[in-house]
Design a protein around this motif. Structure first.
Motif, PDB file in Angstrom:
ATOM      1  N   VAL A   1      -4.515  15.831  -0.688  1.00 12.20           N
ATOM      2  CA  VAL A   1      -5.273  16.994  -0.224  1.00 12.20           C
ATOM      3  C   VAL A   1      -4.468  17.727   0.844  1.00 12.20           C
ATOM      4  N   HIS A   2      -4.382  19.019   0.675  1.00 13.70           N
ATOM      5  CA  HIS A   2      -3.632  19.874   1.597  1.00 13.70           C
ATOM      6  C   HIS A   2      -4.327  19.936   2.969  1.00 13.70           C
ATOM      7  N   HIS A   3      -3.582  20.341   3.974  1.00 11.38           N
ATOM      8  CA  HIS A   3      -4.113  20.626   5.306  1.00 11.38           C
ATOM      9  C   HIS A   3      -4.800  19.426   5.959  1.00 11.38           C
ATOM     10  N   ALA A   4      -4.160  18.254   5.836  1.00 13.80           N
ATOM     11  CA  ALA A   4      -4.602  17.057   6.567  1.00 13.80           C
ATOM     12  C   ALA A   4      -6.035  16.630   6.242  1.00 13.80           C
ATOM     13  N   GLY A   5      -6.465  16.928   5.025  1.00 14.55           N
ATOM     14  CA  GLY A   5      -7.834  16.556   4.663  1.00 14.55           C
ATOM     15  C   GLY A   5      -8.879  17.516   5.173  1.00 14.55           C
ATOM     16  N   ALA A   6      -8.414  18.705   5.627  1.00 23.02           N
ATOM     17  CA  ALA A   6      -9.312  19.797   6.024  1.00 23.02           C
ATOM     18  C   ALA A   6     -10.331  19.342   7.071  1.00 23.02           C
TER      19      ALA A   6
ATOM     20  N   THR B   1       0.496  16.817   6.266  1.00 25.42           N
ATOM     21  CA  THR B   1       0.478  17.171   7.691  1.00 25.42           C
ATOM     22  C   THR B   1       0.517  18.678   7.926  1.00 25.42           C
ATOM     23  N   ALA B   2       0.181  19.468   6.929  1.00 23.53           N
ATOM     24  CA  ALA B   2       0.343  20.922   6.996  1.00 23.53           C
ATOM     25  C   ALA B   2      -0.809  21.589   7.740  1.00 23.53           C
ATOM     26  N   ILE B   3      -0.827  21.398   9.066  1.00 23.87           N
ATOM     27  CA  ILE B   3      -1.815  22.104   9.887  1.00 23.87           C
ATOM     28  C   ILE B   3      -1.122  22.860  11.019  1.00 23.87           C
ATOM     29  N   LEU B   4       0.152  23.203  10.815  1.00 21.19           N
ATOM     30  CA  LEU B   4       0.906  24.038  11.755  1.00 21.19           C
ATOM     31  C   LEU B   4       0.938  23.436  13.160  1.00 21.19           C
ATOM     32  N   GLY B   5       1.258  22.153  13.223  1.00 19.26           N
ATOM     33  CA  GLY B   5       1.376  21.491  14.515  1.00 19.26           C
ATOM     34  C   GLY B   5       0.142  20.683  14.849  1.00 19.26           C
ATOM     35  N   ASN B   6      -0.267  20.722  16.144  1.00 21.04           N
ATOM     36  CA  ASN B   6      -1.512  20.106  16.594  1.00 21.04           C
ATOM     37  C   ASN B   6      -1.466  18.582  16.506  1.00 21.04           C
TER      38      ASN B   6
END
Length: 204
Positions: A102-107, A135-140
């Motif tokens: 799942v994209h965006h770290a599991g939303a 891990t595609a959440i632009l950092g954090n």
């Protein structure tokens, strides 16, 4: 990328991927033709991927019935809803070997785990942890730590959403720095950057 408007063709594509040493999996979407990916119409695709031990990359799309779609929140909602619907349709009971990244770290899922645990029965709440996430959440860094705490270190893979957000080649540096700033061992770093990917691709 599977042709969700043509289930027999999608099954054939999966067989072709299995036979091709250069291909590793396929992309699916949270909805198609107004239907959730959890709709029974698409179930043969998920079952075939599990049978062939091929991972599926789940990417969100906008729900065109909604007038307020936006890049900030809407795609994360779509991912979360698709995950919930797949869990409630017992896809991991029907296909225990199914691997969905799942994209965006599991939303939204890691952030609302308390709601999940209190509203769903324990069996279905636990099924969310069958998903793999990137891990595609632009950092954090704190959000990535929460993601690891929820899904487990073995289910988190390096991903950047390239080339989105940081042109021309994506957010590799931002995401890599966020991972490096995690309070985890070098072994866990290696799992995220490399080892988990190869484990997810193992074909039995």
């Amino acid at each position: 990328m599977l042709a969700l408007n043509n289930v027999p063709a999608s099954l054939e594509i999966l067989e072709n991927i299995k036979a091709d040493k250069n291909l590793v999996g396929a992309q699916i979407f949270t909805r198609h033709l107004g239907k959730s990916i959890a709709d029974p119409e698409f179930e043969p695709i998920l079952l075939k991927a599990a049978e062939l031990h091929l991972p599926l990359w789940l990417h969100p799309v906008f729900d065109n019935r909604k007038p307020d779609n936006n890049l900030v929140f809407s795609l994360e909602y779509e991912l979360s809803q698709a995950m919930l619907q797949l869990v409630q349709n017992d896809i991991f009971k029907k296909a225990p070997n199914l691997k969905i990244l799942v994209h965006h770290a599991g939303a939204m899922v890691p952030f609302f785990s308390g709601r999940i645990n209190h509203i769903l029965d324990p069996e279905h709440a636990e099924m969310f942890k069958n998903f793999y996430v990137d891990t595609a959440i632009l950092g954090n860094t704190p959000a990535l730590q929460l993601t690891i705490d929820y899904f487990g270190i073995n289910h988190v893979l390096f991903g950047t959403d390239a080339p989105f957000a940081v042109m021309p080649s994506g957010a590799d540096e931002i995401v890599s720095n966020a991972i490096e700033n995690l309070d985890i061992s070098d072994l866990y770093d290696k799992k995220i950057f490399e080892t988990n990917y190869y484990h997810m691709l193992e074909r039995q």
